[in-house]
Enzyme design. Structure first.
Site, mmCIF file in Angstrom:
data_model
loop_
_atom_site.group_PDB
_atom_site.id
_atom_site.type_symbol
_atom_site.label_atom_id
_atom_site.label_comp_id
_atom_site.label_asym_id
_atom_site.label_seq_id
_atom_site.Cartn_x
_atom_site.Cartn_y
_atom_site.Cartn_z
ATOM 1 N N ASP A 3 0.784 -1.174 0.027
ATOM 2 C CA ASP A 3 -0.067 -0.196 0.017
ATOM 3 C C ASP A 3 0.878 1.244 0.094
ATOM 4 O OD1 ASP A 3 -2.068 1.644 0.078
ATOM 5 O OD2 ASP A 3 -3.009 0.820 1.822
ATOM 6 N N ASP A 4 0.909 2.317 -0.916
ATOM 7 C CA ASP A 4 1.607 3.440 -1.227
ATOM 8 C C ASP A 4 3.080 3.022 -1.243
ATOM 9 O OD1 ASP A 4 -0.865 4.434 -0.520
ATOM 10 O OD2 ASP A 4 -0.315 5.812 1.014
ATOM 11 N N CYS A 42 -5.980 5.031 -3.390
ATOM 12 C CA CYS A 42 -6.265 3.463 -3.054
ATOM 13 C C CYS A 42 -7.420 2.900 -3.944
ATOM 14 C CB CYS A 42 -6.199 3.293 -1.726
ATOM 15 S SG CYS A 42 -4.896 4.035 -0.812
ATOM 16 N N HIS A 96 -10.531 -1.816 -1.870
ATOM 17 C CA HIS A 96 -10.499 -0.650 -0.608
ATOM 18 C C HIS A 96 -11.797 -0.946 0.032
ATOM 19 C CE1 HIS A 96 -9.273 3.070 1.040
ATOM 20 N NE2 HIS A 96 -10.416 3.253 1.126
ATOM 21 N N ASP A 291 -0.479 -0.457 -4.884
ATOM 22 C CA ASP A 291 -1.643 0.407 -5.607
ATOM 23 C C ASP A 291 -1.281 1.722 -6.477
ATOM 24 O OD1 ASP A 291 -1.041 1.679 -2.997
ATOM 25 O OD2 ASP A 291 -3.448 1.398 -2.299
ATOM 26 N N HIS A 292 -0.115 2.167 -5.976
ATOM 27 C CA HIS A 292 0.520 3.368 -6.516
ATOM 28 C C HIS A 292 1.480 3.597 -5.737
ATOM 29 C CE1 HIS A 292 -1.493 5.079 -2.909
ATOM 30 N NE2 HIS A 292 -2.589 4.765 -3.354
#
Length: 530
Positions: A3-4, A42, A96, A291-292
């Site tokens: 995540d992130d 997200c 999410h 996710d990014h």
């Protein structure tokens, strides 16, 4: 899924971060060096990846709608595996949570059993961080003594244990699809405090471009509100919207981010080692991604919420037994032995099988299904709201087992980000759908990043291609950090006249690709002049 997580990994060439377990996975995988999320936040990104549809098709740009109701009854990646007889399981943050996945993580459509969320996650937003005053705060920087936390644990520790439990309890007669979503390095940086020792502050440095670029359109700037809401950042009393955060605190943010990455890497190592112990590593495909990305001070920005590479670029690797790596039939050792970053930090691995051309997270669905021996979804038609199973990505199977010939100018990645206004305001990072007035559409090719900020109607989910609020054009060979915006050097109105003959029904992605070809042809022509 992390995540992130930006491409701050040893296998992506980061010289500082310590990620031996992910690097080991990369050494046995095909690694895509330029993979991009479709939106750097997200909910929209995860929904896009798991449905293989872009945000304009899922109609999700925030966290507050469910695509099956708001857009179409799309088949998801785990749902497709479930329909093929797989036992599908979700641990941690995969979809999410909340409205965006119908408050069920899309169960029972996508999962054979209800999704698991670690109980200790409930404390992430509470006052759990001991400050210099000895009191507990809701801080950004939150390295903790795990034994003092509720239950003596943290969310990713619980998720890893649950994933291993599910693996051990599987049936040998039923194939499985297990999705594990780690919560770190997402903020707050509530991580075991010992990981900070891997990154002494004296070794930390600021982002190479910590200032807001002069040519950056105001609509493009992300004012990092989620950081500002944390008690320790709020105490800095930084000015809105541009800050900056004091340099000593910037160094501490970067230290904690890297430490969170190493903590997450250890959980990946524990899970892969368990897969090995159960004798599953030689016939189980493993896909790792995020996710990014996340800005660490580049362009004066923090967090995600933009179209820059640091926010949209993600790690992506596929371990496929017998394709990217071959089992050791002599049984000489494990495929994924756990590597303790504290005692075995000198381990180094190199990714040998790499793809440098642009790919996207919407490509994951068709690629995973095909590489698993299933039929990949067909490409979606131009309008696909009524199509339950199709893909807006590409099947990357053709890239496996062959040498990449070089750059392909036709390969592009397409990302987007919404804004409520042309200037930064408190909801610029996360506008509600009803407040979106501008959409930034961004193409990333081998040589360029080209972004248009277009007027957007949230009622029709449509951008107005003639209502151009701002633009960005970065020539990556000379400007890899994307600081020098060339857009205003060119007569955009002339380019619009030149491309006005394009048919009205032409998709925005193709329209922007042709515009980019026109703009860059002029640049190349000038460059060739003696």
């Amino acid at each position: 899924m992390a995540d992130d997580l930006r491409t701050t990994l040893g296998c992506y060439g980061d010289p500082l971060v310590k990620t031996p377990n992910i690097d080991q996975l990369a050494s046995k995988s095909q690694v895509f060096l330029n993979a991009y999320a479709q939106q750097a936040v997200c909910g929209p990104s995860r929904t896009s990846m798991l449905t293989s549809r872009r945000p304009d098709t899922t109609r999700l740009y925030d966290f507050y709608s469910y695509w099956r109701v708001n857009a179409g009854n799309y088949t998801t990646l785990p749902q497709y595996f479930k329909s093929q007889g797989y036992n599908t399981m979700s641990v941690g943050k995969v979809f999410h949570p909340g409205i965006a996945s119908n408050f069920t993580d899309d169960y029972p459509y996508s999962w054979s059993v209800p999704a698991y969320h670690p109980p200790s996650l409930r404390y992430e937003k509470e006052k759990m961080c001991k400050g210099e005053d000895g009191a507990l705060h809701a801080n950004l920087l939150c390295a903790v003594n795990v034994t003092e936390q509720p239950g003596g644990t943290l969310p990713d520790l619980e998720s890893t244990a649950e994933a291993i439990r599910l693996l051990r309890g599987r049936s040998d007669d039923v194939p499985f699809f297990l999705a594990v979503g780690f919560h770190k390095p997402h903020i707050p940086f509530r991580i075991p405090q010992e990981y900070l020792s891997l990154y002494p502050l004296a070794q930390m440095s600021l982002a190479p471009d910590p200032d807001v670029p002069e040519g950056l359109p105001t609509v493009a700037y992300n004012p990092w509100m989620d950081l500002r809401l944390r008690e320790d950042v709020r105490a800095l009393n930084t000015s809105f919207p541009y800050g900056p955060i004091p340099k000593d605190f910037q160094l501490r943010i970067r230290q904690h981010y890297f430490a969170a990455v190493s903590y997450m890497d250890a959980q990946v190592g524990r899970l892969l080692s368990a897969l090995d112990d159960m004798g599953l590593a030689d016939d189980t495909m493993v896909v790792f991604s995020s996710d990014h990305g996340w800005s660490l001070g580049e362009h004066g920005e923090w967090a995600k919420y933009s179209n820059f590479d640091v926010a949209t670029r993600v790690p992506l690797m596929f371990y496929v037994p017998g394709v990217t790596s071959f089992p050791d039939w002599l049984g000489a050792g494990y495929i994924f032995p756990f590597i303790d970053v504290f005692s075995q930090s000198k381990h180094t691995f190199k990714a040998e099988k790499v793809v440098r051309n642009m790919v996207e997270l919407v490509d994951v669905f068709p690629t995973v299904t095909y590489m698993a021996g299933l039929e990949a979804p067909d490409p979606c038609p131009d309008v696909s709201f009524k199509e339950e199973l199709c893909t807006e990505g590409d099947n990357l199977a053709y890239t496996f087992g062959r040498q990449e010939r070089g750059k392909d100018d036709e390969d592009i990645a397409f990302s987007q980000y919404p804004r409520p206004a042309d200037v930064p305001q408190v909801n610029s990072d996360l506008p509600f759908l009803k407040d979106i007035k501008v959409m930034g559409y961004s193409l990333r090719s081998w040589d360029y990043r080209y972004t248009l900020w277009l007027g957007f109607d949230p009622n029709t989910f449509k951008a107005n291609v003639t209502d151009v609020h701002a633009g960005e054009l970065y020539m990556l060979a000379d400007d890899p950090l994307q600081d020098n915006n060339l857009y205003n050097r060119w007569d955009y109105s002339r380019m619009l006249r030149k491309t006005s003959g394009l048919r009205h029904s032409l998709g925005l992605q193709e329209r922007m690709r042709l515009q980019l070809l026109y703009l860059t042809a002029g640049m190349k022509a000038r460059h060739r002049k003696p």
